[in-house]
Write a protein that holds these residues in place. Sequence first.
Motif, PDB file in Angstrom:
ATOM      1  N   ASN A  46      -9.442 -72.917  15.869  1.00  0.00           N
ATOM      2  CA  ASN A  46     -10.712 -72.446  16.432  1.00  0.00           C
ATOM      3  C   ASN A  46     -11.070 -71.034  15.976  1.00  0.00           C
ATOM      4  O   ASN A  46     -11.869 -70.354  16.613  1.00  0.00           O
ATOM      5  CB  ASN A  46     -10.662 -72.488  17.967  1.00  0.00           C
ATOM      6  N   SER A  47     -10.482 -70.605  14.879  1.00  0.00           N
ATOM      7  CA  SER A  47     -10.668 -69.216  14.433  1.00  0.00           C
ATOM      8  C   SER A  47     -12.032 -68.993  13.790  1.00  0.00           C
ATOM      9  O   SER A  47     -12.745 -69.940  13.439  1.00  0.00           O
ATOM     10  CB  SER A  47      -9.582 -68.847  13.431  1.00  0.00           C
ATOM     11  N   ILE A  48     -12.347 -67.723  13.602  1.00  0.00           N
ATOM     12  CA  ILE A  48     -13.576 -67.347  12.898  1.00  0.00           C
ATOM     13  C   ILE A  48     -13.536 -67.887  11.467  1.00  0.00           C
ATOM     14  O   ILE A  48     -14.527 -68.403  10.957  1.00  0.00           O
ATOM     15  CB  ILE A  48     -13.744 -65.811  12.897  1.00  0.00           C
ATOM     16  N   ASN A  56     -20.410 -72.643  18.479  1.00  0.00           N
ATOM     17  CA  ASN A  56     -19.248 -71.740  18.469  1.00  0.00           C
ATOM     18  C   ASN A  56     -18.463 -71.763  19.769  1.00  0.00           C
ATOM     19  O   ASN A  56     -17.560 -70.953  19.969  1.00  0.00           O
ATOM     20  CB  ASN A  56     -19.676 -70.301  18.124  1.00  0.00           C
ATOM     21  N   LYS A  86     -18.809 -65.385  15.301  1.00  0.00           N
ATOM     22  CA  LYS A  86     -19.280 -66.728  14.929  1.00  0.00           C
ATOM     23  C   LYS A  86     -20.795 -66.848  15.097  1.00  0.00           C
ATOM     24  O   LYS A  86     -21.485 -67.461  14.282  1.00  0.00           O
ATOM     25  CB  LYS A  86     -18.579 -67.788  15.779  1.00  0.00           C
ATOM     26  N   GLU A  93      -5.525 -66.221  11.687  1.00  0.00           N
ATOM     27  CA  GLU A  93      -6.757 -67.008  11.597  1.00  0.00           C
ATOM     28  C   GLU A  93      -6.497 -68.398  11.025  1.00  0.00           C
ATOM     29  O   GLU A  93      -7.029 -69.397  11.504  1.00  0.00           O
ATOM     30  CB  GLU A  93      -7.772 -66.277  10.706  1.00  0.00           C
ATOM     31  N   TYR A 119     -14.474 -71.409  11.320  1.00  0.00           N
ATOM     32  CA  TYR A 119     -15.895 -71.553  11.606  1.00  0.00           C
ATOM     33  C   TYR A 119     -16.729 -71.266  10.343  1.00  0.00           C
ATOM     34  O   TYR A 119     -17.687 -71.982  10.037  1.00  0.00           O
ATOM     35  CB  TYR A 119     -16.290 -70.617  12.749  1.00  0.00           C
ATOM     36  N   TYR A 120     -16.342 -70.219   9.610  1.00  0.00           N
ATOM     37  CA  TYR A 120     -17.021 -69.928   8.334  1.00  0.00           C
ATOM     38  C   TYR A 120     -16.885 -71.107   7.362  1.00  0.00           C
ATOM     39  O   TYR A 120     -17.845 -71.452   6.651  1.00  0.00           O
ATOM     40  CB  TYR A 120     -16.463 -68.648   7.696  1.00  0.00           C
ATOM     41  N   GLU A 154     -14.970 -62.734   7.486  1.00  0.00           N
ATOM     42  CA  GLU A 154     -14.622 -64.115   7.859  1.00  0.00           C
ATOM     43  C   GLU A 154     -13.428 -64.193   8.808  1.00  0.00           C
ATOM     44  O   GLU A 154     -13.079 -65.276   9.286  1.00  0.00           O
ATOM     45  CB  GLU A 154     -14.366 -64.945   6.590  1.00  0.00           C
ATOM     46  N   GLU A 203     -16.477 -64.893  19.626  1.00  0.00           N
ATOM     47  CA  GLU A 203     -17.744 -65.578  19.863  1.00  0.00           C
ATOM     48  C   GLU A 203     -18.895 -64.901  19.128  1.00  0.00           C
ATOM     49  O   GLU A 203     -19.735 -65.561  18.503  1.00  0.00           O
ATOM     50  CB  GLU A 203     -18.056 -65.612  21.372  1.00  0.00           C
ATOM     51  N   THR A 221     -23.618 -67.712  12.204  1.00  0.00           N
ATOM     52  CA  THR A 221     -24.570 -68.819  12.358  1.00  0.00           C
ATOM     53  C   THR A 221     -25.993 -68.322  12.130  1.00  0.00           C
ATOM     54  O   THR A 221     -26.775 -68.913  11.370  1.00  0.00           O
ATOM     55  CB  THR A 221     -24.467 -69.424  13.771  1.00  0.00           C
TER      56      THR A 221
END
Length: 565
Positions: free
Chosen positions: A459-461, A536, A350, A454, A464-465, A370, A347, A354
Amino acid sequence: MQHQWWKEAVVYQIYPRSFKDSNGDGIGDLNGITEKLDYLQELGVDVIWICPIYASPNDDNGYDISNYYEIMKEFGTLQDFERMLAEIHKRGMRLVMDLVVNHTSDEHAWFVESRKSKDNPYRDFYIWRPGKNGREPNNWLSYFSGSAWQFDETTGEYYLHLFSRKQPDLNWENDQLRKAVYEMMRFWLDKGIDGFRMDVINHISKVPGLPDAPNPNSQGYAWGGEFFANGPRVHEFIQEMNREVLSHYDIMTVGETGAVTPHDAILYAGEDRHELNMVFQFEHTDLDAGPGGKWDVVPWKLSDLKEVMSRWQYELYGKAWNSLYLNNHDQPRSVSRFGDDKKYRVESAKMLATFLHLQQGTPYIYQGEEIGMTNVAFSSIEDYRDVEIHNLWRERVIESGEDPERLLQAIHQKGRDNARTPMQWNAGENAGFSTAKPWIQVNPNYREINVEAELANPNSIFHYYQQLIQLRKQNPLVVYGRYQLISEEHPDIYAYTRTMNENVWLVLCNFYGRETVWEKPKELASYQIAELKLGNYPIQSTHLSIDRISLRPYEALVLALQPNL
């Protein structure tokens, strides 16, 4: 504001020694980078910046260059480089190389000649001085501890080294030296590279006379930064470099400039200054340094982070361009430093991404950031490889008797080797980095934190990147919109808006591991939420109310707003 490709780009920094070993010698190399280009393309980055890959004895891991025209043997050959560059371009990405021209290695041919005699043609390529009153020419401290001067018996004089004693400073006052540097830059640009990241570039001009610095310590040394950072001729030199070299190519340039203010940055990177495209500043990475400097680690404050980041956003807007980073090869891992690398690692990683990527400027991702790689806590000083750490240990523990446990704790938090442990590709042997014992140990948490895991987790970092990068590519507001800090006094939340024409986005970041509530401030009274752009956490309700939003630990939200109907 001029639109430029490098403003719209996302940069990925590679520390080649630690990225991927292709030939089983425990050291990352160019073919290892080529092997992983599809991974970087999948992430979505536009530019790859590679730390120095030139020939070097590796006193400071490649930042001590012995030949600017050759590739370091451990990393491969010039043919390997050319293949890597072609493969980068084939994938629509660009390559930025490190330019290290404040100093060379003491094994560089120029310095080998320079130290032979006082009348050698290369003598004046470096900064030589006789001693003064039986001591060094002045009292300046090196970044890596101790005096910034080294006595050389051959000619009975001292040479200046702001960094390691094996990194003598070049004398930029010498016209021939500058010409030789520009010639070398053209060599690489003509090969097709897409720009330079310039190491400590604001140190190339020293104050004439090299005066003593005030407030010496008990050994008689003092910090001389005011005499070598942002020196009297630095802008003249960089404008000449731009005129002679940079302006002839469509490239990206970023200068590493410690000790700069936004005012200084506008001089280096102003749209009309004909110098650089942007600079790296260090104010936000100094927030956890106490009165004793980097190793005097103190808790950082969110209020200070808001003040520093916002000042750079406001003062550069429309005048110069920001570079956005929380990690690099010289800094500890951001999730360990500004987030929570245990309970809320995913969390907080992420959230930090952001917070950074939605500001105005060009974002930099450092390898492993990442996937949420963390600091490492080696139990013994013997496991560390960084020259800065070993010099510090010798000076503080061996020579001055400081508590070794206390210093080791500071190294765990701030040491540069935190960023230099091998990239964690999978849960196999040596994290998939190498089939041999790596040059520095792998972080033991690689079995849980690695690229393979990942990529498999939607839902991985990493994913998200990917979303953040796409958000930037699809919305000019993220690149060019105006930044405004809001809810400045909130103790837990960093909140800001980005505005472009009629479009307004709100970014909310909870910087702590506790739930907190954000209430709409009066400057947003006339707005309501139009759309959730990114978050996130799984969003529990599609009907977020802008009047009062409860944020979970380390939660981040990016919300498009619209005027009340």
